[in-house]
Enzyme design. Structure first.
Site, short mmCIF file in Angstrom:
data_model
loop_
_atom_site.label_atom_id
_atom_site.label_comp_id
_atom_site.label_asym_id
_atom_site.label_seq_id
_atom_site.Cartn_x
_atom_site.Cartn_y
_atom_site.Cartn_z
N GLU A 125 -0.35 -5.58 14.01
CA GLU A 125 -1.51 -4.73 14.23
C GLU A 125 -1.84 -4.56 15.71
O GLU A 125 -2.31 -3.50 16.13
CB GLU A 125 -2.73 -5.26 13.46
CG GLU A 125 -2.74 -4.88 11.98
CD GLU A 125 -1.87 -5.77 11.11
OE1 GLU A 125 -1.34 -6.78 11.62
OE2 GLU A 125 -1.69 -5.45 9.91
N HIS B 185 -9.46 -8.57 1.58
CA HIS B 185 -9.00 -7.19 1.50
C HIS B 185 -10.10 -6.27 0.97
O HIS B 185 -9.81 -5.24 0.38
CB HIS B 185 -7.78 -7.06 0.58
CG HIS B 185 -6.53 -7.67 1.14
ND1 HIS B 185 -6.36 -9.02 1.30
CD2 HIS B 185 -5.38 -7.10 1.58
CE1 HIS B 185 -5.18 -9.26 1.81
NE2 HIS B 185 -4.55 -8.12 1.99
#
Lengths: 325, 330
Positions: free
Chosen positions: A60, A129
């Site tokens: 990321e 999540h």
């Protein structure tokens, strides 16, 4: 006109911009041939090829660093962070690098980039999540923050975000990916920093964002049946914030209810409450009430997650109690 | 080692740049002591040959990415001393009008695409600039400087892999000055050479260069930059060097053994190069002339920086956004 899902609208919005401007590129994990884990980029790889629609490793920081370096040198990247919870592993690039560099360099650099991310709960994915992180992004000077609530706004706000010269965090409510609506054909371009009044009522104003917007609308319908007539405002853009529209609509009814998916502390509704208190206090007829996810990590079990995230029932009950109290 | 590719005039220029970096940093230090420079600062004293050698090998439109120890890299790309010194002093004639400070020197017009003060963060960003150059087909190369301490943070490894798989035109340059802030790097690193020993993990050649020998640095830079420009992908170079002072303004560097410091002072890049140039035909007068002209430049820059106005409130709220403002609501 075509029936379009929220997820299809994402691909359409990106494709519209990529056709118009060859400096627009898309990168992220699995966004290419696989079409994205949420199928938000289906068809882009086939139309624009692997140079402009590029798969990345699970890195990321590298993804957002690449977007930043590309933006400062003339491109308009659209980077995907698959789940917004993952911002935690690359938040340095967002907060310290992308958000601060224009100011620090006295305006020498611009960062016309978009960071898309699947945000929020409702899919039973558990705490890592599912978090709704719009408040993380909102509190950072130098970031614009957009959270569409329907397919039409996805396309228009994506276009506005891509064309904007500043970094935009574009949060896609995961709970809405399957939602559908009629969308006109042709180019759609919206404006950042504009809230939308979706329903006008005389008694109370519900201000909602992202996945909470359809719930607020549904709640308003039920409340109307019980004699409480609500305005519903879709915030759409946390930064810039359309305080003109919001303050006007709160003044008109004298009551503000925020409907927020983010955990309670420092949620966007807290800031909004502060603005309303400071600027239109004497227009209020009752307390400001925030309806939020409690200050907890989100649980996985459907029964528990449904209790945590504001529901139509909770909105109706809270508004009813407060209005009658 | 003496570069086979540079003539004496080019070497005199390399000497001038190193002397300029040295004298600038000494002046920056003095201005701290006089409280003209506030906050913190990280000097490149002793490490000048790396900045000078690379800058000489770069094309004007190539990109430099530097760290908070970035005065030298900024000046080496041709940024004049006055705006850099004024930036350190928080004046409006500073490179960023005082809004960035010592650790964030940036001059886009000189290809200096920022100095980054979060360890390792700029490696992925340099990859992005290189990706952009690759996509736009401009043949530009990004050169990214970082310290030995950066090799143990995740962004380093993400960036190396990313650059390798996309064959990006980026050159990673580790300035290994042996000390990660106050700790000896080998004590907190799994391998003896923190950058070079990791290169093979990303399919890159292991390259170590004497970072105090500007000719050697220049040669290795030319090769790596040519490789990047030709589309052959990234390189990683570990340049061995030593900082003459502490990590930052507040650090006298007392944790380093006296013998080690003495040993490295003997390898000071500037006297070494001075001697080499004399051996290769330069005259003492030429070298003294360079030193004197740099000294005059530093004096001039000091006076100009001191004369710069302090920033007013008009700058405070400017340039958060591309429209020049900072409004977050209507």
């Amino acid at each position: 006109m075509a029936q379009l899902t929220f997820r299809e609208a994402i691909a359409r919005g990106i494709a519209q911009e990529m056709r118009r401007d060859e400096t627009v590129l898309a990168i992220g994990e699995d966004i290419g041939a696989a079409g994205g884990v949420f199928k938000g980029t289906v068809g882009l790889f086939e139309e624009f090829g692997p140079v402009r629609v590029r798969d990345t490793p699970i890195s990321e920081q590298a993804i957002l660093g690449a977007a930043m370096g590309a933006a400062m040198t003339g491109l308009r990247p659209i980077a995907e962070i698959m789940f917004s919870d993952f911002f935690a592993v690359c938040w340095d690039i967002v907060v310290n690098e992308i958000a601060k560099s224009r100011y620090m360099t006295n305006g020498q650099m611009t960062f016309p980039l978009v960071i898309r991310s699947g945000n929020g709960g409702g899919l039973r994915f558990g705490a890592q999540h599912s978090q709704s992180v719009e408040n993380w992004a909102m509190m950072v000077p130098g970031l614009k923050v957009v959270v569409p609530s329907n397919a039409l706004d996805v396309i228009g706000l994506m276009a506005a975000a891509v064309r904007d010269p500043d970094p935009v965090i574009f949060l896609e409510a995961k709970a809405l990916y399957a939602s559908k609506m009629e969308v006109p054909d042709g180019e759609i371009v919206d404006t950042l920093g504009t809230a939308k009044v979706l329903r006008q009522g005389a008694d109370a104003t519900l201000v909602a964002l992202g996945a909470m917007v359809p719930k607020a609308l549904k709640a308003a319908e039920e409340l109307a049946g019980a004699g409480i007539d609500c305005t519903v405002v879709d915030v759409r853009s946390l930064v810039p914030l359309d305080t003109t529209t919001i303050l006007r609509e709160v003044s008109a009814t004298g009551r503000l209810f925020t409907v927020e998916e983010n955990p309670r502390l420092c949620g966007w509704g807290g800031e909004l409450s502060s603005i309303v208190s400071e600027e239109i206090f004497y227009d209020l007829d009752g307390p400001i009430v925030r309806i939020t996810t409690p200050h907890i990590p989100l649980p996985a079990a459907d029964a528990l997650e449904d209790m945590a995230i504001p529901s139509v029932e909770r909105i109706v009950a809270t508004v009813t109690q407060s209005m009658n109290g | 080692m003496s570069s086979a590719t540079l003539d004496l005039n080019a070497k005199l220029e390399l000497y001038r740049v190193q002397v300029a970096l040295r004298q600038f940093e000494k002046r920056a230090y003095d201005l701290f002591l006089e409280n003209y420079v506030k906050g913190t600062s990280h000097l490149s004293l002793g490490q000048e040959a790396i900045a000078a050698g690379f800058a000489a090998a770069m094309r004007p439109d190539d990109y430099t990415f530097a760290t908070y120890r970035g005065h030298a890299h900024t000046l080496a790309r041709g940024v004049p001393m006055t705006p850099v010194l004024a930036e350190l002093m928080g004046r409006t004639n500073g490179l960023m009008a005082g809004k960035g400070g010592s650790m964030h020197l940036t001059s886009v017009e000189h290809g200096v695409m920022g100095s980054y003060a979060i360890i390792g963060a700029h490696l992925p960003i340099a990859c992005g600039a290189a990706w952009s150059a690759q996509y736009r087909g401009t043949d530009q190369v990004a050169v990214c400087f970082f310290g030995d301490g950066s090799t143990n943070i995740g962004a380093f490894h993400e960036a190396l892999n990313f650059a390798a798989i996309w064959k990006l035109p980026v050159v990673f340059v580790c300035e290994n000055n042996l000390w990660m802030e106050y700790t000896r790097t080998t004590e907190i690193t799994a391998v003896p050479n923190p950058a070079a020993d990791r290169a093979s993990a990303y399919g890159l050649e292991s390259i170590i260069v004497d970072g105090n020998d500007v000719d050697a640095v220049y040669d290795v830079a030319v090769t790596a930059i040519a490789r990047a420009r030709a589309g052959e992908g990234p390189s990683m170079i570990e340049a061995l060097t030593y900082r003459h002072g502490g990590h930052s303004r507040a650090d006298p560097g007392k944790y380093r053994p006296d013998e080690e410091v003495a040993e490295w002072l003997k390898k000071d890049p500037i006297p070494m190069y001075h001697a080499r140039l004399l051996a290769e035909g330069a005259t003492e007068e030429q070298l003294v002339e360079i030193e004197l002209s740099v000294a005059a430049e530093v004096e001039r820059a000091t006076e100009e920086a001191k004369a710069g106005p302090t920033p007013g409130a008009d700058l405070l709220m400017k340039d958060v956004w591309a429209d020049g403002g900072s409004a977050w609501r209507n």
